[in-house]
Scaffold this motif. Structure first.
Motif, mmCIF file in Angstrom:
data_model
loop_
_atom_site.group_PDB
_atom_site.id
_atom_site.type_symbol
_atom_site.label_atom_id
_atom_site.label_comp_id
_atom_site.label_asym_id
_atom_site.label_seq_id
_atom_site.Cartn_x
_atom_site.Cartn_y
_atom_site.Cartn_z
ATOM 1 N N ASN A 1 13.524 3.085 -5.517
ATOM 2 C CA ASN A 1 13.626 1.707 -6.262
ATOM 3 C C ASN A 1 13.069 0.738 -5.450
ATOM 4 O OD1 ASN A 1 15.721 2.676 -7.973
ATOM 5 N ND2 ASN A 1 17.367 2.649 -6.477
ATOM 6 N N MET A 2 11.806 1.086 -4.727
ATOM 7 C CA MET A 2 11.331 -0.019 -3.866
ATOM 8 C C MET A 2 10.109 -0.591 -4.830
ATOM 9 S SD MET A 2 10.940 1.561 -0.011
ATOM 10 C CE MET A 2 12.473 1.827 0.963
ATOM 11 N N SER A 3 9.876 -2.080 -4.790
ATOM 12 C CA SER A 3 8.936 -2.702 -5.337
ATOM 13 C C SER A 3 7.722 -2.416 -4.806
ATOM 14 C CB SER A 3 9.265 -4.173 -5.418
ATOM 15 O OG SER A 3 9.265 -4.637 -4.098
ATOM 16 N N VAL A 4 7.452 -1.821 -3.506
ATOM 17 C CA VAL A 4 6.480 -1.653 -2.942
ATOM 18 C C VAL A 4 5.496 -0.591 -3.637
ATOM 19 C CG1 VAL A 4 7.228 -0.088 -1.304
ATOM 20 C CG2 VAL A 4 5.427 -1.391 -0.592
ATOM 21 N N ASN A 5 6.221 0.258 -4.024
ATOM 22 C CA ASN A 5 5.602 1.347 -4.864
ATOM 23 C C ASN A 5 4.682 0.513 -5.920
ATOM 24 O OD1 ASN A 5 6.796 3.247 -3.374
ATOM 25 N ND2 ASN A 5 8.485 3.446 -4.766
ATOM 26 N N ALA A 6 5.053 -0.294 -6.860
ATOM 27 C CA ALA A 6 4.293 -0.931 -7.720
ATOM 28 C C ALA A 6 3.410 -2.100 -6.973
ATOM 29 C CB ALA A 6 5.136 -1.897 -8.504
ATOM 30 N N ASP A 7 3.834 -2.910 -6.042
ATOM 31 C CA ASP A 7 2.998 -3.871 -5.290
ATOM 32 C C ASP A 7 1.562 -3.334 -4.798
ATOM 33 O OD1 ASP A 7 4.793 -5.784 -6.107
ATOM 34 O OD2 ASP A 7 5.759 -5.881 -4.096
ATOM 35 N N TYR A 8 1.616 -1.939 -4.083
ATOM 36 C CA TYR A 8 0.398 -1.561 -3.427
ATOM 37 C C TYR A 8 0.572 0.028 -3.343
ATOM 38 C CZ TYR A 8 -3.744 -2.370 -0.925
ATOM 39 O OH TYR A 8 -4.992 -2.541 -0.588
ATOM 40 N N SER A 9 -0.101 0.662 -4.391
ATOM 41 C CA SER A 9 0.045 2.138 -4.377
ATOM 42 C C SER A 9 -0.574 2.937 -3.449
ATOM 43 C CB SER A 9 -0.336 2.650 -5.952
ATOM 44 O OG SER A 9 -1.731 2.344 -5.724
ATOM 45 N N PHE A 10 -0.048 4.101 -3.256
ATOM 46 C CA PHE A 10 -0.873 5.176 -1.995
ATOM 47 C C PHE A 10 -2.080 5.372 -2.497
ATOM 48 C CE2 PHE A 10 -1.547 9.280 -0.717
ATOM 49 C CZ PHE A 10 -1.372 9.008 0.755
ATOM 50 N N ALA A 11 -2.468 5.482 -3.932
ATOM 51 C CA ALA A 11 -3.934 5.445 -4.471
ATOM 52 C C ALA A 11 -4.744 4.408 -3.940
ATOM 53 C CB ALA A 11 -3.879 5.576 -5.881
ATOM 54 N N LYS A 12 -4.341 3.062 -4.021
ATOM 55 C CA LYS A 12 -5.005 1.909 -3.556
ATOM 56 C C LYS A 12 -5.108 1.899 -2.067
ATOM 57 C CE LYS A 12 -4.989 -3.208 -4.476
ATOM 58 N NZ LYS A 12 -4.381 -4.238 -5.132
ATOM 59 N N MET A 13 -4.304 2.331 -1.208
ATOM 60 C CA MET A 13 -4.315 2.385 0.274
ATOM 61 C C MET A 13 -5.460 3.382 0.351
ATOM 62 S SD MET A 13 -3.578 1.195 3.093
ATOM 63 C CE MET A 13 -2.094 0.264 3.063
ATOM 64 N N CYS A 14 -5.297 4.707 -0.244
ATOM 65 C CA CYS A 14 -6.488 5.554 0.125
ATOM 66 C C CYS A 14 -7.814 4.816 -0.240
ATOM 67 C CB CYS A 14 -6.324 7.037 -0.819
ATOM 68 S SG CYS A 14 -4.824 7.823 -0.290
ATOM 69 N N GLU A 15 -8.072 4.218 -1.362
ATOM 70 C CA GLU A 15 -9.230 3.617 -1.460
ATOM 71 C C GLU A 15 -9.673 2.515 -0.545
ATOM 72 O OE1 GLU A 15 -11.411 1.097 -5.175
ATOM 73 O OE2 GLU A 15 -9.296 1.863 -5.305
ATOM 74 N N LEU A 16 -8.649 1.664 -0.123
ATOM 75 C CA LEU A 16 -8.880 0.834 0.918
ATOM 76 C C LEU A 16 -9.693 1.400 2.203
ATOM 77 C CD1 LEU A 16 -8.705 -2.540 1.608
ATOM 78 C CD2 LEU A 16 -6.516 -1.854 2.610
ATOM 79 N N MET A 17 -9.008 2.462 2.527
ATOM 80 C CA MET A 17 -9.150 3.105 3.658
ATOM 81 C C MET A 17 -10.623 3.965 3.778
ATOM 82 S SD MET A 17 -7.525 2.146 6.315
ATOM 83 C CE MET A 17 -7.199 0.639 5.580
ATOM 84 N N GLY A 18 -11.194 4.223 2.516
ATOM 85 C CA GLY A 18 -12.192 5.088 2.373
ATOM 86 C C GLY A 18 -12.288 6.270 2.012
#
Length: 299
Positions: A257-274
């Motif tokens: 139920n966490m909004s964090v899942n929509a606010d910043y996805s795991f896929a987006k974090m992977c992209e940010l970290m290269g």
């Protein structure tokens, strides 16, 4: 090498808005957003690295390593907190050379006694103005590139009044500082008074809940300020978000139920970290790696 863009912006009378970054996640996020500079905050870096208060416990070695990692990991110029220069005149020279070699574009040096304290907290004491002016002279001489900026900060306002802070700011300007930082003025009127007396570019520290009012960029520019930092906005936001997320996890027993899942996805974090670059590298070399002869068994 220091970025020439900050010195050029000051020469062109432009305004530099710098968000506070304190680790590589915050730095990577801010780096992609088009800011003219990032501010590597001593409070935030000490908190994230050591989990301690910003009271002079972090050493030169702690800080130059962290600040260098941030600077080298970002395309955006980094302005870095360098506390008091970590000691006397020889320490100041070593600090300037170390931070410049680490890839930082500008450093802030302050006139507090050791151990220093965060600028918007009580109990700060300052060294004689003449001693600090000498530190600024040493710092200006020690840099290898003129694009490496020296920001001179005085903490005299809280304990000694605005007039003394302005007097010190003028002295530090004469000593060779590129930018003057009067810490903790307590009203817009005081900020404007600083601008009437000091004609070098001024530096504003916008701390949510601090001693100085938050003033919009256009008003700051009109007063004579050319750089405004928001050192706390990042770590205050992150701490609040984590408290909410961890609290919900504890209450629910899951993260569905966490909004964090929509606010910043795991896929987006992977992209940010290269990770896409890593995956592309793996695809490119997978066939060659798979065709290597098997290792010989030990005889």
């Amino acid at each position: 090498m220091p970025h020439p863009s900050l010195r050029q912006a000051l020469k062109n009378d432009e305004f530099i808005l710098a968000p506070g970054v304190f680790d590589m996640i915050s730095a990577k996020v801010a780096d992609g957003m088009g800011f003219r500079a990032l501010y590597a905050t001593g409070f935030g870096v000490t908190a994230s690295h050591l989990g301690l208060a910003d009271v002079g416990i972090a050493t030169y070695t702690d800080m130059v390593s962290r600040m260098g990692t941030i600077a080298k990991g970002c395309k955006t110029p980094v302005i870095s907190d360098a506390d008091t220069g970590y000691g006397g005149l020889l320490n100041v020279r070593h600090t300037v050379r170390g931070y410049e070699d680490a890839g930082v574009t500008a450093i802030q040096l302050e006139d507090q006694e050791v151990p220093k304290k965060c600028g918007h907290t009580p109990g700060r004491k300052v060294i004689p103005a003449e001693e600090m002016a000498l530190k600024i002279r040493v710092a200006a001489e020690a840099r290898q590139s003129e694009d490496f900026l020296i920001i001179a900060r005085t903490d005299a306002r809280t304990g000694h009044g605005l007039d003394e802070a302005i007097r010190r700011g003028l002295m530090y300007a004469d000593a060779g500082a590129d930018v003057i930082f009067i810490e903790s003025p307590e009203s817009e009127a005081e900020m404007a008074e600083v601008g009437r007396h000091i004609k070098k570019p001024l530096f504003a520290n916008m701390v949510e809940g601090g001693r100085t009012p938050i003033v919009p960029a256009d008003k700051l520019h009109a007063m004579g300020y050319r750089i405004a930092i928001y050192p706390a906005v990042g770590f205050l936001t992150i701490a609040g978000a984590l408290e909410r997320a961890y609290g919900q996890l504890k209450a629910d027993g899951h993260s569905n139920n966490m909004s964090v899942n929509a606010d910043y996805s795991f896929a987006k974090m992977c992209e940010l970290m290269g990770f896409p670059d890593v995956w592309e590298f793996d695809r490119k070399w997978a066939a060659a790696a798979g065709n290597l002869p098997p290792a010989k068994a030990a005889e």
